[in-house]
Design an enzyme around this catalytic site. Structure first.
Site: not given
Ligand SMILES: O=CC(=O)O
Length: 313
Positions: A232, A261, A279
């Site tokens: 993250r 984001e 991401h």
């Molecule tokens: O970021 C993606 C997830 O947490 O699956």
């Protein structure tokens, strides 16, 4: 009657159709749209299929008096206030394990792309610079170097296993020492950073890991150091990271996650020592299907009064 509500603009059409067919699920794009639903629709909602990273807090939960389940699409559930959910008797599920391979693959891909200067290499070939100006400066060997994994959970372990196959010397930091095949444990992140050339961050998000990799760890990693983050944006002190990248405190980074984001800090875009990804750690057709099915199965289990497959609380 609709007792399942999808929340999240990022649900694909296929995912929305599947949940609509299975549960006659309703849809809102965002948690903040819940109050636009009719009183009846809110009163009927027993389960939410949630996707995205916008905060799902107590106030939103209180708009849905019969809510019993929030089924998160994703392994990380830091957007959901789990404590508030538990207080209200609301169960939370996530989608662990099915995405480990993809996220680990992307971490390795960014590490290799960073070392081998692949983004610049691609541009050099495409632009004609290869013929016009010759090859790129030599880049950097990845195999055989020392790597530190921050957070040796399910995904961290997959990353370590892959990098061990690249003959890397594996170091790690996690809450406790684990049974590992000759890997070196560090009880704090700064001593880990000091010992390695590459730091791969695979922590869970949330309050506990806010800014976990900070100024001191980045300085300890040093001018040949590369940071890879697939966790993250919150787990690294982003202001310290930008400063370290801009001023040569570290050599570079491969980043799939950011604060704010998708409107990331524009300073990242000006850097030529980073590989940036939108991401997309779990974003393959295969894995997103598995995640969607696991979310679906948790909702089905909840509605049928069966045990949840992957409960969080
Ligand atoms: O970021 C993606 C997830 O947490 O699956």
């Amino acid at each position: 009657m609709t007792n399942v509500m999808m929340i999240g603009a990022s649900f694909s059409e296929v995912e929305r159709d599947r949940l609509k067919t299975a549960f006659n699920a309703g849809f809102v794009a965002d948690v903040t749209d819940l109050d636009s639903l009719s009183v009846q629709a809110r009163a009927e909602t027993a389960a939410v299929a949630f996707k995205g990273h916008a905060a799902f807090g107590a106030a939103a939960m209180d708009l849905l008096p019969k809510l019993g389940l929030i089924a998160n699409f994703g392994v990380g559930y830091d957007a959901i206030d789990v404590e508030a959910a538990s207080k209200r008797g609301i169960r939370v599920t996530n989608t662990p394990d099915v995405l480990n391979d993809d996220v680990a693959d992307l971490a390795v891909a960014m590490l290799l792309a960073q070392c081998r200067n692949m983004i610049a290499g691609d541009a050099c070939v495409r632009s004609g610079d290869w013929a016009a100006k010759g090859s790129l400066p030599l880049n950097r060997k990845a195999s055989g170097s020392r790597v530190g994994i921050v957070g040796l959970g399910r995904i961290g372990r997959e990353i370590a296993d892959r990098l061990a196959a690249f003959k890397m010397d594996i170091h790690y930091h996690s809450r406790s020492e684990k049974q590992t095949p000759g890997w070196t444990y560090h009880s704090d992140v700064v001593s880990l950073a000091e010992a390695v050339d590459f730091l791969v961050v695979a922590l869970v998000g949330g309050k506990e890991t806010l800014g976990y990799v900070g100024t001191e760890a980045l300085a300890a990693l040093g001018p040949r150091g590369v940071v890879i983050n697939i966790s993250r944006g919150t787990t690294i002190d982003e202001a310290a990271l930008l400063k370290a990248l801009e001023s040569g405190i570290i050599a570079g980074a491969g980043l799939d996650v950011f604060l704010n984001e998708p409107d990331i800090d524009p300073r990242f875009r000006a850097l030529d020592n980073v590989v940036l990804q939108p991401h997309q750690g779990s974003a393959t057709t295969e894995t997103r299907t598995d995640m969607a099915l696991l979310q679906h199965d948790n909702i089905a289990a909840f509605l049928a009064g069966r045990l949840l497959l992957t409960p969080v609380n």
